[in-house]
Design an enzyme around this catalytic site. Sequence first.
Site, PDB file in Angstrom:
ATOM      1  NE  ARG A  59      65.519 -99.555  46.722  1.00  6.75           N
ATOM      2  CZ  ARG A  59      65.381 -98.573  45.845  1.00  6.75           C
ATOM      3  NH1 ARG A  59      65.810 -98.712  44.607  1.00  6.75           N
ATOM      4  NH2 ARG A  59      64.786 -97.438  46.194  1.00  6.75           N
ATOM      5  CB  SER A 158      62.073 -97.733  44.284  1.00 10.77           C
ATOM      6  OG  SER A 158      61.751 -96.549  43.592  1.00 10.77           O
ATOM      7  CG  HIS A 159      63.471 -97.371  39.744  1.00 11.34           C
ATOM      8  ND1 HIS A 159      63.856 -96.792  40.931  1.00 11.34           N
ATOM      9  CD2 HIS A 159      64.592 -97.444  38.984  1.00 11.34           C
ATOM     10  CE1 HIS A 159      65.156 -96.514  40.876  1.00 11.34           C
ATOM     11  NE2 HIS A 159      65.620 -96.906  39.717  1.00 11.34           N
ATOM     12  CE  LYS A 168      60.106 -96.249  50.302  1.00  9.19           C
ATOM     13  NZ  LYS A 168      60.305 -95.325  49.155  1.00  9.19           N
ATOM     14  CG  ASP A 318      57.983 -96.602  45.713  1.00 12.21           C
ATOM     15  OD1 ASP A 318      58.476 -96.410  44.589  1.00 12.21           O
ATOM     16  OD2 ASP A 318      58.455 -96.094  46.745  1.00 12.21           O
ATOM     17  NE  ARG A 321      63.271 -93.043  42.074  1.00 11.30           N
ATOM     18  CZ  ARG A 321      64.558 -93.288  41.842  1.00 11.30           C
ATOM     19  NH1 ARG A 321      65.033 -93.182  40.629  1.00 11.30           N
ATOM     20  NH2 ARG A 321      65.353 -93.647  42.826  1.00 11.30           N
ATOM     21  CD  GLU A 403      66.105 -87.980  45.281  1.00  8.21           C
ATOM     22  OE1 GLU A 403      66.893 -88.280  46.178  1.00  8.21           O
ATOM     23  OE2 GLU A 403      65.285 -88.778  44.793  1.00  8.21           O
ATOM     24  CD  GLU A 404      69.733 -87.978  38.615  1.00  9.57           C
ATOM     25  OE1 GLU A 404      69.492 -88.014  37.394  1.00  9.57           O
ATOM     26  OE2 GLU A 404      69.861 -88.994  39.301  1.00  9.57           O
TER      27      GLU A 404
END
Length: 584
Positions: A59, A158-159, A168, A318, A321, A403-404
């Site tokens: 990224r 991603s975010h 990726k 994406d 999450r 995941e957290e």
Amino acid sequence: MSDARAPASSHAAVSPLAGHVLPQDDRVNVARLVTAYYCNTPDPGDVAQRVSFGTSGHRGSSLLMTFNEAHILAIAQAICRYRQRHGIDGPMFVGIDTHALSEPAFATAMEVFAGNGIDVMMAAGGEYTPTPAVSHAILAYNRSRTAGFADGVVITPSHNPPDNGGIKYNPPHGGPAESEVTQWIEAHANDLLTCGLRTMTRVSFEQAMRASTTHRYDFLNTYVDDLHQVIDMDLLREAGIHMGVDPLGGAGVHYWPAIAERYHLNLTVTRTSVDPTFGFMTADWDGQIRMDPSSPYAMQALIAQKDQFDIAFACDTDHDRHGIVTPSAGLLPPNHYFAASVDYLFGHRPAWPHDAAIGKTVVGSQLIDRLASKLGRRLYEVPVGFKWFASGLLDGSLAVAGEESAGSSFLRRDGTVWTTDKDGLIPALLAAEMTARTGRDPGELYRALTDALGAPVEARREASATPEQKVALARLGADKVRSKRLAGEPINAILTQAPGNDAPIGGLKVIADHGWFAARPSGTESIYKLYGESFWGDRHLQQLMTQAQSIVDEALRDAASSDDDGSAPLVRPPLSDSVARYRN
């Protein structure tokens, strides 16, 4: 803030812009960003401008010469060579998200893939493609095959903020690539950059799009039509509960209306905007736009609408999450929702394997440990990064993993694999299934769970970190913890490697009976993260976090003091023992 139940978290300095829409002048200049992608040439001699795969791909920003055409040319060619070296000769499924740099990066990658004769499956009509739809497609193609396996690439940061791009690689197991794979790709990509990209193969974009190896694939309908295999869509239709979803301008923006139509759901898409500046988003804690569905700052728009729906949810750019907004609790912290969903799933998936485990990361809630014990399920605790869960989800030895940071996936209702990458859509829809079946939203279900197992309070701090500071924090060792007590409790364990697979956690975790903390650098941004949790309340949590911060501050001071000549700090490696245990 409109969400009084937001998780306890703090940052080095919360921007006055946090939770507000940014002024026009503070948004990314898309024309300048794309121009920089093509015109700026990274210096492979500068470590900051080289290819670097973090926890989820490479990224960067074209403005900083960390995500430019040269990077994608090198990475795409390295992926082609990796495939050839390992005999991966099936099609490559390629998806993109809605970031401004995703389209030019897609064009660049296609020029290389077509030049190397790779069969590429791209979305029909140029549709945006969520990460889980790519994983689902890879697994569907490879099912029952013994040769000619497919793999995939997702072009997404991603975010991350709007000026970022990302790419990726997902090998044939469908999940994020393992460290040894990304290290190989990274090394070969950097070799290509160093030699001026002289040994790569490329055709024009026009040739690539007309090539016989370029194919269209209906990611959207293939994924949507299969959702009933993992979520009880009949229940959602019959219950008629009112769902709200905000795609946050991401790759699933057209998936949600298709889901509502296909399954006749009472689902309202609250926003259908696709804007490469993401100017409709409220800024995150640092005043930057970040499409993070677990952040109460970024989720202000949906939180404000929470009472209009029986359940509401959002996904990141994406769509790997999720963020769950309930009438009873507002935006649920990811750890809270993961605990409630795990408890629900094991009570309502009778066909799941009896020996399938629960996967969590080392910074996930200790409530999951207690829940696993209650359910009689094995706990599989690994470092941060969903790649550690891919093989377990594939073979069914993991029933659910999370995941957290609000990434999770779980098995189909019949106990077989769904996706091996994070899937933001299915935990969102699961929140609706939970509400429809129990008559209580996930916030209420979480409170009932904590009544039985204890109610933890949690905190997460984030602060800027230089590359050298991130190296220092990744190498934290047990020698940095000089006390035998954590916030008044005896320390049970100091971890630098994960209990589930003995892999390095890239930081430090200190555990007592009723609390713990962990410190680690981010794998994708120039920040470090400090996590803490207590089952003894806010005061104990603050004591714990203060002790944790002092350990981090000392490590950073030590790194700075070792920088004798102004170059990058020399950091002492951690102790060889991965776990130091203390007893009374």
